[in-house]
Design a protein around this motif. Structure first.
Motif, PDB file in Angstrom:
ATOM      1  N   ARG A  62       0.847  -1.170   0.000  1.00 54.25           N
ATOM      2  CA  ARG A  62       0.000   0.000   0.000  1.00 54.25           C
ATOM      3  C   ARG A  62       0.893   1.233   0.000  1.00 54.25           C
ATOM      4  O   ARG A  62       1.850   1.305   0.740  1.00 54.25           O
ATOM      5  N   GLU A  72       3.660   8.374  11.124  1.00 52.19           N
ATOM      6  CA  GLU A  72       2.712   8.018  12.173  1.00 52.19           C
ATOM      7  C   GLU A  72       2.854   6.548  12.560  1.00 52.19           C
ATOM      8  O   GLU A  72       2.920   6.197  13.726  1.00 52.19           O
ATOM      9  N   ARG A  73       2.937   5.692  11.541  1.00 56.77           N
ATOM     10  CA  ARG A  73       3.076   4.247  11.801  1.00 56.77           C
ATOM     11  C   ARG A  73       4.358   3.957  12.550  1.00 56.77           C
ATOM     12  O   ARG A  73       4.399   3.091  13.422  1.00 56.77           O
ATOM     13  N   VAL A  78       1.644   4.818   1.039  1.00 62.66           N
ATOM     14  CA  VAL A  78       1.209   5.721   2.099  1.00 62.66           C
ATOM     15  C   VAL A  78       1.933   7.054   1.955  1.00 62.66           C
ATOM     16  O   VAL A  78       3.011   7.119   1.379  1.00 62.66           O
ATOM     17  N   THR A  79       1.330   8.100   2.436  1.00 66.05           N
ATOM     18  CA  THR A  79       1.994   9.396   2.406  1.00 66.05           C
ATOM     19  C   THR A  79       3.098   9.411   3.451  1.00 66.05           C
ATOM     20  O   THR A  79       3.153   8.544   4.335  1.00 66.05           O
ATOM     21  N   GLU A  80       3.952  10.416   3.349  1.00 61.45           N
ATOM     22  CA  GLU A  80       5.061  10.503   4.288  1.00 61.45           C
ATOM     23  C   GLU A  80       4.548  10.649   5.720  1.00 61.45           C
ATOM     24  O   GLU A  80       5.099  10.086   6.652  1.00 61.45           O
ATOM     25  N   GLU A 106       1.664   9.567   6.957  1.00 57.70           N
ATOM     26  CA  GLU A 106       1.148   8.277   7.432  1.00 57.70           C
ATOM     27  C   GLU A 106       2.269   7.353   7.849  1.00 57.70           C
ATOM     28  O   GLU A 106       2.195   6.673   8.857  1.00 57.70           O
ATOM     29  N   ALA A 107       3.339   7.370   7.045  1.00 57.41           N
ATOM     30  CA  ALA A 107       4.469   6.493   7.332  1.00 57.41           C
ATOM     31  C   ALA A 107       5.097   6.876   8.666  1.00 57.41           C
ATOM     32  O   ALA A 107       5.410   6.015   9.491  1.00 57.41           O
TER      33      ALA A 107
END
Length: 599
Positions: free
Chosen positions: A586, A595-596, A588-590, A592-593
């Motif tokens: 998937r 955040e994970r 993901v935006t920077e 989001e990454a």
RNA sequence: GGAGGCGUGGUGUAGAGGCCUAACACGCUGCCCUGUCAAGGCAGAGAUCGCGGGUUCGAAUCCCGUCGCUUCCGCCA
């Protein structure tokens, strides 16, 4: 049916009288109204075709009039000796011409975005790469492709004759913890798992030695996801080699023999000659002292000199340091203050504290700047040691850190060499650099790190310092340099378990960690690994030198640009949602990454 | 991630506040031409000066931003 009976490069006087069929591209057309000349080009050369209305139907002549550059045509005609005084000595086929009696246009062409028949003009590289298939039609590029082919063919024949076998290793390889950033390939069958493209077949070739191959080579594609340079592409080709039951000298001799033979046997093709035969062997220490760079351009001298002893106790503040070294820029006394300031800036960018400049005029060092502040005895010492002559410029720097001083002056030497064009463009100055220090201390991480890789063997006489004085341990490691480029690197590998463990202990690697990362190697080494070592000459860089090209892209058919992109193919390109799904990926935006990661 | 260079008809360049209604060479189109080979002669078409904003009476030109290409530093065991 054959499209051609001869190539455009092979017809000679002895073919006169024959009827031939040629096919190729319209290289150039000269329409004299009554008679039309077409230079017909194929990969093998150029042949002049004459369309004369006396020998042709009106329709065929009209067709000849409609020809434009880069049309693909087929011509049937008679080979004739050119009229007296009309021979063209610039063409290999210049003594004859083909008088056409039949013409077929196999395919017309749009007017190309740049001219194919003149490669003296510099073109915007972005445009060339966008239309690479046209760029490659140009003589210079075709020649580069041919040089590369000859080189690779020669390598295969040379090594085959010496008992080497070529073995292919996988492109879908394993991600390795150390080294360059890798290109990853997601696995469809194993969700969340990845292959990695090899940075080099290093580990696999060592395993081939354990397998008993003894003499291995491969024209191997390697991948590194690092930023580009003129001499660095994301994918490149190495002549990967490994040999068993050899010492350093055996490896060096094979490569030196190969390059010497190729350079000499194909001198007519590439026009280059060897500067040294045999190749000099310089220790890392010596090369840093004399040239300040571990890949020096040895086509010219301009060696660093050392006036530390003579400057001891000087009242000239800039020279109050442990080490004072310099170099002589030949014939540069005409440099203005502005130019020397620029050199000072350059030296500072490369770690020098500053640069002291002495202009050597007809009556000695000019009495300005440092020339006014140094004592006569000091100036005499510098003149004697540097060997500067009237008309020269003397550049000096001082530092307590000798290696830093060497490196700064080394970069300055290299820069001056380029600016003053000191190197003979037709010379290849190969040299071996040996005895590299194996380890250096990483100040930020507070630990020892391997300069090469952790399978590199220490020199036997340095083994004893492995625990007591790691900085003193030199490796059985070697580089081949040429004209300022590193063109090959390799080492003799550790084949004994106890030495391997000592090296890993020094690098702070527990056996457990080591097994996790390199278990397949360590396990293999326990089943009778022979003493072995190897090297990997860079095919692209060597071809670049043979071709006299300014960068790697000139000797790679379809290279990537500095952004690691190909504008002709439009890659890298997005892929469909379906493909991503199959690969369990998937995007993901920077944010989001991040955040994970922090969760 | 950072620093520098470049960006003007299809191509390569010139131009550096008013000379620009943007010049030159090559290429392209048409016409003329029977011995050229970088053919020659004549005529012609072709450019929102990378893009956006600003300064100015006036911008290809100065400033800011942005994009593209490139060289270098970091990175490349």
């Amino acid at each position: 049916m054959h499209y051609k009976t001869h190539t455009c490069g092979e017809l000679r006087l002895e073919h006169a009288g024959q009827t031939v069929t040629l096919a190729g591209w319209v290289h150039r057309r000269r329409d004299h109204g009554g008679v039309i000349f077409v230079d017909l080009r194929d990969r093998f050369g150029i042949t002049q075709v004459v369309f004369n209305p006396a020998h042709l139907s009106a329709e065929t002549f009209a067709l000849a009039e409609s020809l434009r550059n880069e049309y693909v045509i087929q011509v049937v005609g008679d080979v004739v000796k050119r009229p007296e005084g009309m021979a063209n000595p610039k063409l290999a086929t210049g003594e004859i011409e083909v008088v056409a009696n039949k013409l077929t246009v196999l395919n017309p062409s749009k007017t190309p975005p740049f001219v194919i028949n003149d490669d003296t003009q510099e073109l915007d590289e972005a445009l060339r790469l966008r239309y690479r298939y046209l760029d490659l039609r140009r003589e210079r590029m075709m020649r580069n492709l041919i040089i590369r082919h000859r080189f690779v063919k020669f390598i295969r024949d040379y090594l085959d004759a010496r008992g080497f076998i070529e073995v292919e290793t996988p492109i879908l390889f394993k991600s390795t913890p150390e080294g360059a950033r890798e290109y990853l390939v997601p696995s469809r069958l194993h969700p969340g798992r990845f292959y990695a493209l090899p940075q080099s077949p290093q580990q696999l070739k060592q395993l081939l030695m354990v397998a008993g191959v003894e003499r291995y080579f491969q024209i191997a594609r390697c991948f590194r996801d690092e930023d580009q340079r003129a001499d660095r592409q994301p994918e490149f080709t190495q002549l990967d080699m490994e040999m068993s039951f050899v010492d350093q000298n055996d490896v060096l001799e094979v490569v030196e023999g190969l390059l010497t033979a190729f350079t000499e046997q194909f001198a007519e093709l590439h026009g280059k000659h060897l500067m040294f035969k045999p190749f000099p062997r310089l220790s890392y220490e010596e090369v840093m002292e004399r040239f300040g760079r571990d890949k020096p351009d040895l086509r010219y001298g301009m060696e660093l000199f050392d006036v530390s002893a003579a400057m001891r106790g000087t009242s000239f503040a800039p020279f109050q340091a442990a080490h004072v070294k310099g170099l002589v820029a030949p014939g540069c006394a005409h440099f203005t203050r502005r130019q020397t300031d620029e050199l000072t800036e350059f030296a500072k960018r490369n770690g020098a504290r500053g640069l002291v400049v002495l202009w050597h005029d007809a009556d000695g060092y000019r009495a300005s700047g440092a020339g006014a502040k140094l004592s006569d005895a000091e100036k005499q010492a510098i003149m004697r040691i540097s060997g500067s002559k009237p008309g020269d410029l003397v550049l000096l720097a001082a530092d307590d850190d000798r290696m830093k001083l060497n490196e700064a002056l080394g970069e300055l030497r290299h820069e001056l060499g380029l600016r003053l064009k000191l190197g003979d463009p037709d010379a290849l100055a190969f040299a071996w650099i040996v005895d590299f220090p194996m380890f250096s201390y990483d100040e930020t991480e507070k630990r020892w790190v391997a300069n090469h890789h952790l399978f590199t063997a220490p020199r036997d006489e340095d083994l004893e310092f492995l625990e007591t004085d790691p900085a003193r341990v030199r490796g059985k490691q070697y580089d081949l340099v040429c004209n300022g480029y590193e063109v090959a690197g390799g080492s003799i590998r550790i084949h004994r378990r106890d030495v391997q463990e000592r090296v890993m202990r020094l690098l702070g690697l527990s056996m457990e960690e080591a097994y996790q990362k390199f278990g397949h190697m360590l396990e293999a080494f326990e089943y009778g690994a022979p003493p072995h070592g190897g090297i990997a000459p860079g095919i692209d860089r060597l071809t670049m030198l043979y071709a006299g090209a300014p960068n790697l892209r000139e000797v790679i058919a379809f290279p990537k640009n500095q952004q690691a992109a190909d504008t002709m193919l439009g890659i890298p390109s997005p892929v469909s949602e379906k493909q991503l799904q199959e690969l369990h990926i998937r995007i993901v935006t920077e944010e989001e990454a991040l955040e994970r990661l922090t969760k």
